[in-house]
Design a protein around this motif. Structure first.
Motif: not given
Lengths: 320, 253
Positions: A127-137, A118-119
Motif C-alpha cells: 500500500k506504500k503508494d496508496s493515498q491514505i484516504r483510500a485505506l481502511s481504518g 517497517v512497512l
C-alpha cells in the motif's frame, strides 16, 4: 533490566485548574511491555503526551534513556515513537511519503531500506503508494505505527491502539507488538480493554483520577489479587447453610442449589479439604464442583472503585 | 539545528505545491493577464503616464506585491493551520525539533512558493508591457524580504486561527484593503493631501513604493524609509514568533 523511562513525581495541571496528573512516579524497564489501564479521563493520554513533549509538565521530571525530556528534549524525543489515539493523518498523502516525512522530522537521514522493513513488518508495503484516504481504518492505524517506527525509536508509546478495532485486527495488533518487543523495543500501551493487558503485557499499571494506583508484574498481580471461588453444586437445593458449615467464606446461591466458597490461592491452606469433609458430614450430596478465578477485569473494577479507601491501595512496586 | 527535520518540513510543503503545479502557475498567470487587459489596455489607455512611466508598466510592481503578499500569508497560515486542523501537529510537537526549526521549514516553503509566483507574474508582465528594471538587486531583495516577512505573518495567523473562518479573516479584512490602498494601482501623490497623510500609516505603502523604486527609480517615499519599514515589520513578526515560542501559545499546553 535497566530503567529506560524514569518518571518522577510528574504533575500536570491544565490552565483551567484541572489536575490531570497528581504526582505520578513510574520506572519503565528496557524491553518490557507495560500496559496502563484506566477508565476514560484517568490521565493515561496526559501521561503519554507529557512524556512525549506534547504537553509541558507542571512539576516533576521525566528522563528517557537518561535524557531529561525538557532540558535535553532532542536526545530524549529521538528515542521515542508515539502512536496517538486518534487517526491523525494527511488524507491526500501517499503512505511512503508520510513515513519518509516522519523519519526526516526526527532528524534521521533518508533510508528507504529501513522504511521498507517497517512497512513490510506492518503489511503495508503493497500500500506504500496508496493515498491514505483510500485505506481502511485498520490500515490507517498501521500507517500511524509505521510513522512512529520510522526513526527506529527505542521506546514506543501506543495510546489505545485497539480502540474501535475489530477482534481480528486486535489480534494482528498484538502480534505486531510482540514482534516489536522481540526487536528490543520497549512498549507502553494504554488501554481500557483488560483482556488486552492480560494478553500482551509484562507489567500492568492501573491509573485513575491522575494517580497511579499500582504497577505490578502481571503474573504476580493475578496471583496476589486473584481470588478463587469454588462452587459446590448440590443434588437437592437447601434453604439455609447448615450450622456446622457456617463461615464468612461460604455463601448460598440464590436458588439454594449451590454453596459458593471463596478462597485465596496464595494461602497456605485453602480450606477446601475441610469444607468438602464438612459438606459430606452434613449429609449433603454433591452434584458437581466448579472453580472460578477472578479475571484482571474484576481486579481492576475493585481497584478503581475502591481507590478512595487508602487501605485497599496495594503497595505494589513502583507505586507513587 | 536539526537541518534534516527542517528540510523534511520544507520539502513536504513544497511537494504539496508541485502536486498542483498547473493550478499554481495557471491561476497567477490568468489573473495577471486579466489585470493587464482591464487596467493596462482598457483603462490604462485613457490614463496619462504616471511619474514618467506608462500606466501598464506602472502597475506591475503593485500587481506583483499584491499576489506575493496574499500568497505568502495564505501559504504559511494554511501550512501550519492544516496540521492543527487534522491533528498531525502532534508529530511536530513530539519530534526532536525546536519551534524555530518548525518556523524555518514552514515559512521558508511558504516564502519560496510566493517568490515563485511573483517571478511568474513578472515574466507574464513582460508579454504585455515594456518594463526595464532599474535596480535588479534591490528588486530581488525587496521581493524576497516581502515574501519572508508576510510568510512570518501568515504563520502567526495560522497559529492563532481556531477555525477556517479566522484563517481567512485577517487576510480578508486587513491585508487586502491595506494592499489595495497601499498604492498598488496608483501613486500616493495622486491622492488629496488628507489621504496622503493617512496613507503614510499604511505599512504596505512603503513596500510597494520601495519595490517600484527598484523598477523605475522613482518612489512615493524615500527608499531608506521603505527599507526601514520592511525591517520594522519583519522584526515585529519575529518578535511575535519568539513570544509564541517562549509561551507555547495555542500550540503546547
Amino acid at each position: 533490566m535497566p530503567t529506560i523511562v524514569d518518571i518522577k513525581n510528574l504533575r500536570k495541571a491544565y490552565d483551567g485548574g484541572f489536575e490531570a496528573l497528581k504526582g505520578v512516579t513510574l520506572e519503565i524497564r528496557e524491553g518490557e511491555i507495560l500496559a496502563l489501564l484506566g477508565p476514560n479521563g484517568a490521565g493515561k493520554t496526559t501521561l503519554i503526551s507529557t512524556v512525549c513533549g506534547i504537553t509541558m509538565p507542571t512539576d516533576g521530571t521525566v528522563t528517557v534513556g537518561g535524557h531529561d525530556t525538557v532540558t535535553d528534549y532532542r536526545a530524549a524525543r529521538a528515542m521515542i515513537g508515539l502512536v496517538p489515539q486518534e487517526i491523525n493523518l494527511e488524507p491526500f498523502e501517499k503512505v511512503i511519503n508520510t513515513v519518509r516525512f516522519s523519519r526526516g522530522l526526527f532528524g534521521r537521514k533518508p533510508d528507504d531500506a529501513a522504511l521498507e522493513k517497517v512497512l513490510r513488518q506492518l503489511s503495508l508495503w503493497d500500500k506504500k503508494d496508496s493515498q491514505i484516504r483510500a485505506l481502511s481504518g485498520g490500515m490507517k492505524r498501521r500507517v500511524l505505527i509505521a510513522k512512529a517506527l520510522a526513526h527506529d525509536p527505542r521506546v514506543l508509546f501506543l495510546d489505545e491502539p485497539t480502540a474501535g478495532v475489530d477482534v481480528e485486527l486486535r489480534k494482528d495488533m498484538w502480534e505486531i507488538v510482540a514482534g516489536l518487543k522481540a526487536d528490543g523495543v520497549t512498549i507502553i500501551l494504554t488501554t481500557h480493554y483488560i483482556e488486552e493487558a492480560e494478553a500482551i503485557a509484562d507489567r500492568i499499571g492501573v491509573i485513575a483520577k491522575g494517580e497511579l494506583l499500582l504497577v505490578e508484574d502481571k503474573a504476580k498481580l493475578m496471583a496476589r489479587m486473584g481470588k478463587k471461588q469454588l462452587e459446590v453444586q448440590l443434588t437437592q437445593p437447601i434453604e439455609a447453610i447448615p450450622a456446622a458449615l457456617q463461615s464468612d467464606a461460604l455463601t448460598l446461591s440464590k436458588d439454594g442449589s449451590a454453596l459458593i466458597y471463596s478462597y485465596d490461592t496464595r494461602g497456605e491452606r485453602t480450606g477446601i479439604t475441610k469444607l468438602l469433609a464438612d459438606v459430606a458430614a452434613a449429609g449433603l450430596v454433591l452434584a458437581d464442583l466448579v472453580t472460578r478465578q477472578s479475571s484482571l477485569e474484576d481486579i481492576f473494577v475493585d481497584l478503581v472503585h475502591d481507590d478512595n479507601k487508602s487501605d485497599t491501595k496495594l503497595g505494589g512496586e513502583g507505586v507513587a | 539545528m536539526n537541518w534534516t527535520a527542517i528540510y523534511s518540513i520544507f520539502s513536504f510543503e513544497m511537494a504539496r505545491f508541485f502536486r498542483t503545479i498547473a493550478q499554481s502557475i495557471l491561476s497567477p498567470v490568468l489573473s495577471t493577464s486579466l489585470y493587464f487587459v482591464v487596467f493596462g489596455a482598457a483603462i490604462g489607455s485613457r490614463i496619462q503616464e504616471v511619474e514618467g512611466v506608462s500606466y501598464g508598466a506602472f502597475i506591475v510592481p503593485g500587481l506583483i506585491m499584491l499576489s506575493v503578499i496574499t500568497q505568502s500569508i495564505s501559504n504559511a497560515s494554511f501550512g501550519i493551520y492544516f496540521p492543527k486542523f487534522i491533528g498531525t501537529i502532534f508529530e511536530l510537537l513530539s519530534a526532536p525539533i525546536s519551534f524555530i526549526e518548525i518556523v524555518i521549514g514552514y515559512v521558508g516553503a511558504a516564502a519560496l512558493k510566493a517568490l515563485f509566483i511573483g517571478v511568474i507574474i513578472l515574466i507574464t508582465a513582460f508579454f504585455f508591457v515594456d518594463i526595464s528594471i532599474a535596480h535588479p538587486f534591490a528588486m530581488v531583495a525587496f521581493l524576497v524580504l516581502t515574501c519572508i516577512s508576510f510568510a512570518l505573518m501568515g504563520f502567526i495567523i495560522g497559529i492563532w486561527a481556531g477555525n477556517f473562518e479566522q484563517l481567512q479573516l485577517v487576510p480578508l479584512l486587513i491585508v487586502t484593503p491595506l494592499v489595495f490602498l497601499g498604492g498598488s494601482f496608483y501613486s500616493i501623490s495622486m491622492l488629496p493631501p488628507v489621504w496622503q497623510t493617512i496613507s503614510h500609516f499604511n505599512p504596505v505603502v512603503y513596500l510597494i513604493s520601495g519595490f517600484r523604486w527598484a523598477f523605475f527609480g522613482t518612489a512615493d517615499v524615500p527608499i531608506l524609509t521603505s527599507l526601514m519599514a520592511i525591517g520594522l515589520f519583519t522584526s515585529t513578526c519575529l518578535a511575535v514568533i519568539w513570544w509564541i515560542f517562549r509561551t507555547g501559545w495555542r500550540i503546547r499546553q
